[in-house]
Design a protein around this motif. Structure first.
Motif, mmCIF file in Angstrom:
data_model
loop_
_atom_site.group_PDB
_atom_site.id
_atom_site.type_symbol
_atom_site.label_atom_id
_atom_site.label_comp_id
_atom_site.label_asym_id
_atom_site.label_seq_id
_atom_site.Cartn_x
_atom_site.Cartn_y
_atom_site.Cartn_z
ATOM 1 N N GLN A 88 0.823 -1.204 0.000
ATOM 2 C CA GLN A 88 0.000 0.000 0.000
ATOM 3 C C GLN A 88 0.859 1.258 0.000
ATOM 4 N N TYR A 89 0.259 2.364 -0.430
ATOM 5 C CA TYR A 89 0.939 3.654 -0.457
ATOM 6 C C TYR A 89 0.518 4.438 0.790
ATOM 7 N N SER A 90 1.430 4.589 1.725
ATOM 8 C CA SER A 90 1.098 5.110 3.057
ATOM 9 C C SER A 90 0.477 6.505 3.036
ATOM 10 N N HIS A 91 0.849 7.331 2.061
ATOM 11 C CA HIS A 91 0.321 8.699 2.062
ATOM 12 C C HIS A 91 -1.170 8.751 1.781
ATOM 13 N N HIS A 92 -1.750 7.636 1.312
ATOM 14 C CA HIS A 92 -3.202 7.606 1.100
ATOM 15 C C HIS A 92 -3.961 7.810 2.402
ATOM 16 N N VAL A 93 -3.397 7.349 3.515
ATOM 17 C CA VAL A 93 -4.105 7.439 4.806
ATOM 18 C C VAL A 93 -3.340 8.225 5.869
ATOM 19 N N LEU A 94 -2.073 8.515 5.640
ATOM 20 C CA LEU A 94 -1.261 9.159 6.676
ATOM 21 C C LEU A 94 -1.811 10.524 7.071
ATOM 22 N N ALA A 95 -2.262 11.296 6.098
ATOM 23 C CA ALA A 95 -2.778 12.634 6.404
ATOM 24 C C ALA A 95 -3.945 12.556 7.379
ATOM 25 N N GLY A 96 -4.892 11.655 7.117
ATOM 26 C CA GLY A 96 -6.037 11.511 8.003
ATOM 27 C C GLY A 96 -5.666 10.976 9.364
ATOM 28 N N LEU A 97 -4.708 10.066 9.404
ATOM 29 C CA LEU A 97 -4.298 9.463 10.673
ATOM 30 C C LEU A 97 -3.566 10.467 11.567
ATOM 31 N N THR A 98 -2.948 11.488 10.994
ATOM 32 C CA THR A 98 -2.217 12.466 11.803
ATOM 33 C C THR A 98 -3.147 13.284 12.691
ATOM 34 N N THR A 99 -4.421 13.413 12.294
ATOM 35 C CA THR A 99 -5.360 14.227 13.078
ATOM 36 C C THR A 99 -6.464 13.398 13.712
ATOM 37 N N HIS A 100 -6.433 12.082 13.517
ATOM 38 C CA HIS A 100 -7.480 11.235 14.093
ATOM 39 C C HIS A 100 -7.239 11.085 15.595
ATOM 40 N N LYS A 101 -8.261 11.396 16.398
ATOM 41 C CA LYS A 101 -8.113 11.399 17.854
ATOM 42 C C LYS A 101 -8.545 10.088 18.505
ATOM 43 N N GLY A 102 -9.252 9.237 17.765
ATOM 44 C CA GLY A 102 -9.697 7.970 18.321
ATOM 45 C C GLY A 102 -8.602 6.921 18.288
ATOM 46 N N PRO A 103 -8.849 5.768 18.917
ATOM 47 C CA PRO A 103 -7.860 4.687 18.894
ATOM 48 C C PRO A 103 -7.668 4.135 17.495
ATOM 49 N N ILE A 104 -6.428 3.824 17.145
ATOM 50 C CA ILE A 104 -6.077 3.301 15.818
ATOM 51 C C ILE A 104 -5.429 1.933 15.989
ATOM 52 N N LEU A 105 -5.878 0.983 15.187
ATOM 53 C CA LEU A 105 -5.291 -0.355 15.195
ATOM 54 C C LEU A 105 -4.882 -0.710 13.776
#
Length: 230
Positions: A88-105
């Motif tokens: 996968q290409y990480s930049h597809h989701v990295l932007a959203g994950l940088t500001t996501h406040k909930g738990p990430i798995l």
């Protein structure tokens, strides 16, 4: 940490349509297994983006699409899974994950044919560098075995001859500087693979950012004998 239901799922894919179509079956199988596991804990999973009937896959396939997917979540603190059965290409989701406040798995398959694990290691490396947590725990912490790590001071001392060579190289770099050619820096969203310029500058090393198209052009106009000599 008690996870509420539903838990949202995103799947970062390739930027190439054929790759996403070929790998979709493996991703679909992973998500079915993941759903079954979550159901056994009385939790449900909801995809944050639907399967595309035209593209014939359900991956996030661009950075802009990923931003839109995260913008359309019901809130920025919902529990979130990033599931990967493919490269996968990480930049597809990295932007959203940088500001996501909930738990990430982050979850990946373990397959020699479908490199979800490789893609996930790349994404986890990017998340780690960006200081984004990506584990769910009811309580306690995960302690990784780091007994193999030694302080540099504990390593075998190099000989005075080699130390002198190293000093001369370092002095030359600081005085005369060096240029490091970099092709497509951070390609495929590999934020974790980018060495910050300000760290390299202190060593006397400066980047010259190059493009693959420029390299290809020069290859067509350079004789093999000249290339081998260089």
């Amino acid at each position: 940490m008690v996870i509420q239901s539903p838990t949202y799922l995103v799947a970062s894919g390739d930027s190439r349509l054929a790759a996403n179509q070929t790998c979709w079956e493996a991703q679909d199988n992973l998500e079915k297994a993941l759903n079954k596991t979550f159901q056994s804990f009385n939790h449900t999973i909801k995809r944050a983006h639907e399967y595309d009937e035209i593209k014939k896959h359900g991956f996030i396939d661009s950075q802009r699409m990923g931003m839109q997917v995260f913008a359309n979540l019901p809130s920025d603190n919902v529990p979130l899974i990033v599931a990967e059965a493919v490269w996968q290409y990480s930049h597809h989701v990295l932007a959203g994950l940088t500001t996501h406040k909930g738990p990430i798995l982050t979850v990946a398959n373990w397959s020699g044919q479908w490199p979800g694990l490789v893609g996930m290691l790349n994404l986890n490396g990017s998340l780690t560098k960006a200081n984004i947590k990506y584990k769910w725990l009811e309580n306690g912490t995960i302690e990784h075995d780091i007994s193999h790590i030694r302080s540099l001071n504990q390593c075998k001392q190099i000989s005075s001859e080699y130390e002198e060579i190293g000093k001369k190289i370092a002095e030359d770099l600081l005085k005369n500087k060096a240029i490091m050619g970099v092709f497509d820096e951070g390609c495929m969203g590999m934020y974790n693979a980018i060495v910050p310029d300000e760290l390299l500058h202190k060593l006397g090393i400066f980047k010259e950012r190059l493009s693959q198209s420029a390299l290809y052009y020069e290859m067509q106009n350079t004789k093999d004998e000249e290339a081998r000599a260089i």
